[in-house]
Design an enzyme around this catalytic site. Structure first.
Site, mmCIF file in Angstrom:
data_model
loop_
_atom_site.group_PDB
_atom_site.id
_atom_site.type_symbol
_atom_site.label_atom_id
_atom_site.label_comp_id
_atom_site.label_asym_id
_atom_site.label_seq_id
_atom_site.Cartn_x
_atom_site.Cartn_y
_atom_site.Cartn_z
ATOM 1 N N LYS A 158 0.836 -1.199 0.000
ATOM 2 C CA LYS A 158 0.000 0.000 0.000
ATOM 3 C C LYS A 158 0.868 1.245 0.000
ATOM 4 O O LYS A 158 1.938 1.257 0.604
ATOM 5 C CB LYS A 158 -0.871 0.047 1.257
ATOM 6 C CG LYS A 158 -1.924 -1.014 1.338
ATOM 7 C CD LYS A 158 -2.766 -0.737 2.574
ATOM 8 C CE LYS A 158 -3.936 -1.676 2.673
ATOM 9 N NZ LYS A 158 -4.787 -1.322 3.819
ATOM 10 N N GLY A 164 -8.221 6.061 -2.109
ATOM 11 C CA GLY A 164 -8.970 5.739 -3.324
ATOM 12 C C GLY A 164 -8.524 4.464 -4.010
ATOM 13 O O GLY A 164 -8.733 4.291 -5.206
ATOM 14 N N GLY A 165 -7.907 3.573 -3.230
ATOM 15 C CA GLY A 165 -7.514 2.276 -3.808
ATOM 16 C C GLY A 165 -6.282 2.345 -4.704
ATOM 17 O O GLY A 165 -5.881 1.343 -5.282
ATOM 18 N N ASN A 289 -10.097 8.037 8.083
ATOM 19 C CA ASN A 289 -10.453 9.077 7.121
ATOM 20 C C ASN A 289 -10.811 10.330 7.908
ATOM 21 O O ASN A 289 -11.762 10.325 8.694
ATOM 22 C CB ASN A 289 -11.628 8.640 6.250
ATOM 23 C CG ASN A 289 -11.240 7.521 5.294
ATOM 24 O OD1 ASN A 289 -12.007 6.616 5.042
ATOM 25 N ND2 ASN A 289 -10.038 7.567 4.775
ATOM 26 N N ARG A 291 -12.337 13.163 7.613
ATOM 27 C CA ARG A 291 -13.311 14.025 6.924
ATOM 28 C C ARG A 291 -14.701 13.412 7.073
ATOM 29 O O ARG A 291 -14.832 12.296 7.555
ATOM 30 C CB ARG A 291 -12.966 14.073 5.437
ATOM 31 C CG ARG A 291 -12.877 12.661 4.861
ATOM 32 C CD ARG A 291 -12.735 12.631 3.364
ATOM 33 N NE ARG A 291 -12.119 11.410 2.908
ATOM 34 C CZ ARG A 291 -12.747 10.256 2.713
ATOM 35 N NH1 ARG A 291 -14.039 10.151 2.950
ATOM 36 N NH2 ARG A 291 -12.107 9.184 2.293
ATOM 37 N N ARG A 336 -24.913 3.705 -3.713
ATOM 38 C CA ARG A 336 -24.291 4.774 -4.504
ATOM 39 C C ARG A 336 -24.756 4.621 -5.939
ATOM 40 O O ARG A 336 -24.521 3.590 -6.571
ATOM 41 C CB ARG A 336 -22.772 4.669 -4.457
ATOM 42 C CG ARG A 336 -22.213 4.871 -3.074
ATOM 43 C CD ARG A 336 -20.714 5.079 -3.149
ATOM 44 N NE ARG A 336 -20.137 5.064 -1.821
ATOM 45 C CZ ARG A 336 -18.919 5.501 -1.540
ATOM 46 N NH1 ARG A 336 -18.151 5.983 -2.499
ATOM 47 N NH2 ARG A 336 -18.455 5.450 -0.303
HETATM 48 P P1 ADP Z 1 -7.912 3.482 0.311
HETATM 49 O O1 ADP Z 1 -7.499 4.528 1.281
HETATM 50 O O2 ADP Z 1 -7.136 3.524 -0.955
HETATM 51 O O3 ADP Z 1 -9.392 3.396 0.114
HETATM 52 P P2 ADP Z 1 -7.892 1.332 2.249
HETATM 53 O O4 ADP Z 1 -6.695 1.055 3.070
HETATM 54 O O5 ADP Z 1 -9.036 2.059 2.880
HETATM 55 O O6 ADP Z 1 -7.436 2.091 0.930
HETATM 56 O O7 ADP Z 1 -8.458 -0.012 1.663
HETATM 57 C C1 ADP Z 1 -9.537 -0.037 0.761
HETATM 58 C C2 ADP Z 1 -10.048 -1.443 0.589
HETATM 59 O O8 ADP Z 1 -8.998 -2.326 0.180
HETATM 60 C C3 ADP Z 1 -10.590 -2.076 1.851
HETATM 61 O O9 ADP Z 1 -11.916 -1.713 2.114
HETATM 62 C C4 ADP Z 1 -10.448 -3.557 1.525
HETATM 63 O O10 ADP Z 1 -11.484 -3.986 0.664
HETATM 64 C C5 ADP Z 1 -9.150 -3.606 0.767
HETATM 65 N N1 ADP Z 1 -8.006 -3.898 1.663
HETATM 66 C C6 ADP Z 1 -7.145 -3.018 2.218
HETATM 67 N N2 ADP Z 1 -6.240 -3.636 2.999
HETATM 68 C C7 ADP Z 1 -6.505 -4.951 2.938
HETATM 69 C C8 ADP Z 1 -5.927 -6.138 3.540
HETATM 70 N N3 ADP Z 1 -4.869 -6.072 4.346
HETATM 71 N N4 ADP Z 1 -6.506 -7.323 3.264
HETATM 72 C C9 ADP Z 1 -7.586 -7.404 2.446
HETATM 73 N N5 ADP Z 1 -8.163 -6.337 1.868
HETATM 74 C C10 ADP Z 1 -7.647 -5.124 2.082
#
Ligand code: ADP
Length: 445
Positions: A158, A164-165, A289, A291, A336
């Site tokens: 990550k 935003g993925g 988050n 916000r 949504r």
């Molecule tokens: P962003 O900030 O880009 O949205 P997040 O950290 O909130 O990223 O993660 C978004 C989504 O990615 C989560 O809701 C989940 O579906 C998936 N995800 C993130 N980390 C993991 C993990 N360690 N294992 C499985 N899925 C994950």
């Protein structure tokens, strides 16, 4: 005290903030780009200022233009909504340096949570569980492989500055990790101007469960319960609900305590959300988050708390009106509705030729579209949020089917048909949710 709020956003969230300001008796200023002249947020705010061309970088993300609009109109506070500059600590600081009130958390809290690797360390120190992973940004493929060996595959890379993925990559073995390491760094660098990545254990079918918190400048922190957001496509949420079918009173208490602890760890003030993954009876902190979120209305439905109104109170220095965790009333689900092809998910901008909004018991629609409005291709594809509320999850689902079936949007393709199909899925109906739901749903067809 604040008296005139500039809303540094567009679309449905700009209208949501205008609504709260009207109830609070505050004047409003909207800003808009050249393609947004005919938007409802322009018409419904007391004043509006054009701040630049369509491209977000030249308008909604243009700090100088936004600050100038506030100064010209005499606004004394800025609400950033979500997206755009909502989690930009630098912007928040400038707002404050210009003598205006930032309707959001302290810039240092945004920064502390905005660096995800730092956020992990901070909450770990307060006893909040995180998934096993790296505690510092990874410097090389070898470094990454060494961490992955100790925690075991699969792992997820990550971006520390992520959101935003973007910049997220899953690796099932060391070969895959070597392949995706550079891609993830590259993507992170491109999207956030910071290529730092870290890794953590990847869960294959967890639930995404998040806790809404409110904190005021008197030091009070209240957690308002959870939302389950496991129905996602490419890590983007599609359907959110409160409460979660997987959470009982004991788990709720534990997760609320952990979320309040995380917020307190960074001196949080305002509305925020602590996101967790839940798997096999355990929950793990993912990020905070800093916000208001798209899915905040489901919490409003089951708690009766107006979260945006609370943000205004808190920013004005008043104590929040919520004194303790509210009792949850019934069940709420948000859908949504995006202007996109329901099968390919390709964006479908264009003119709305027909519009009929559903209403009736337990139905709320947050939207900025109207008949004759043209959805520009420049921004995200969210055009409406349908929020249904019922005494039980079953009743909420019945109301959702009725409301989606009576929702008419002509001229563009939308995700309404997709939502109606999800509502027929036995796993959805029974509340057997996981972030893998949409993948199974798509591959089965
Ligand atoms: P962003 O900030 O880009 O949205 P997040 O950290 O909130 O990223 O993660 C978004 C989504 O990615 C989560 O809701 C989940 O579906 C998936 N995800 C993130 N980390 C993991 C993990 N360690 N294992 C499985 N899925 C994950």
């Amino acid at each position: 005290m604040i008296s005139k709020v500039l809303i540094a956003n567009r679309g449905e969230i700009a209208l949501r903030i205008i609504a709260a300001c009207r109830e609070a008796g505050l004047a409003t200023v909207s800003i808009h780009s050249e393609v947004d002249r005919d938007s409802l947020h322009v018409r419904l705010a007391d004043e509006s200022v054009c701040i630049g061309p369509a491209a977000a970088n030249a308008s909604y993300l243009n700090i100088t233009a936004v600050i100038a609009a506030a100064e010209i109109t005499g606004a004394d506070a800025i609400h950033p909504g979500y997206g755009f500059m909502a989690e930009n600590a630098h912007f928040a600081e400038i707002v404050q340096e210009c003598g205006m009130t930032w309707i959001g958390p302290p810039p240092d809290a945004i920064r502390a949570m905005g660096d995800k690797a730092n956020a992990r360390r901070t909450v770990t120190a307060r006893g909040v569980p995180v998934l096993p992973g790296s505690t510092e940004p990874l410097t090389s493929r070898e470094d990454a492989a060494a961490v992955a060996e100790t925690i075991g595959y699969p792992v997820i890379l990550k971006a520390t500055a992520g959101g935003g993925g973007k910049g997220m990559r899953v690796a099932r073995d060391s070969r895959e990790l070597k392949q995706v390491f550079d891609t993830a760094r590259h993507e992170a660098e491109k999207a956030f101007g910071n290529g730092d990545v870290y890794l953590e254990k990847y869960l294959t079918a967890p639930r995404h469960i998040e806790i809404q918190v409110l904190a005021d400048s008197q030091g009070k922190v209240v957690a308002l319960g959870e939302r389950e957001c496991s129905i996602q496509r490419r890590h983007q949420k599609l359907i959110e609900e409160a409460p979660s079918p997987a959470v009982d009173a004991e788990l709720r208490q534990k997760m609320c305590d952990a979320a309040a602890e995380a917020a307190a760890a960074v001196g949080y003030v305002s509305a925020g959300t602590v996101e967790f993954l839940y798997d096999d009876g355990q929950f793990y902190f993912m990020e905070m988050n800093t916000r208001i979120q798209v899915e905040h209305p489901v919490t409003e439905a089951v708690t009766g708390v107006d979260l945006v109104l609370e943000q205004l109170r808190i920013a004005g220095g008043q104590p929040m009106s919520v004194r303790r965790r509210p009792r949850l009333n019934g069940h709420a689900i948000e859908f949504r509705i995006n202007a996109e092809d329901p099968v390919t998910f390709a964006p479908s901008p264009g003119e709305i030729t027909e519009l009929a909004l559903p209403g009736g018991p337990g139905v709320r629609v947050d939207t900025h579209i109207y008949r004759g409005y043209t959805i520009p291709p420049n921004y995200d594809s969210l055009v409406a949020k349908l929020i249904v509320h019922g005494a039980s999850r079953r009743e909420a689902i019945r109301r959702a089917k009725r409301a989606l079936g009576m929702f008419v949007i002509g001229g563009v393709r939308t995700s309404i048909p997709l939502h109606l199909r999800i509502l027929e899925e036995p796993d959805f109906v029974e509340g057997r949710l996981s972030t893998g739901f949409m993948e199974r749903f798509a591959t089965r067809e």
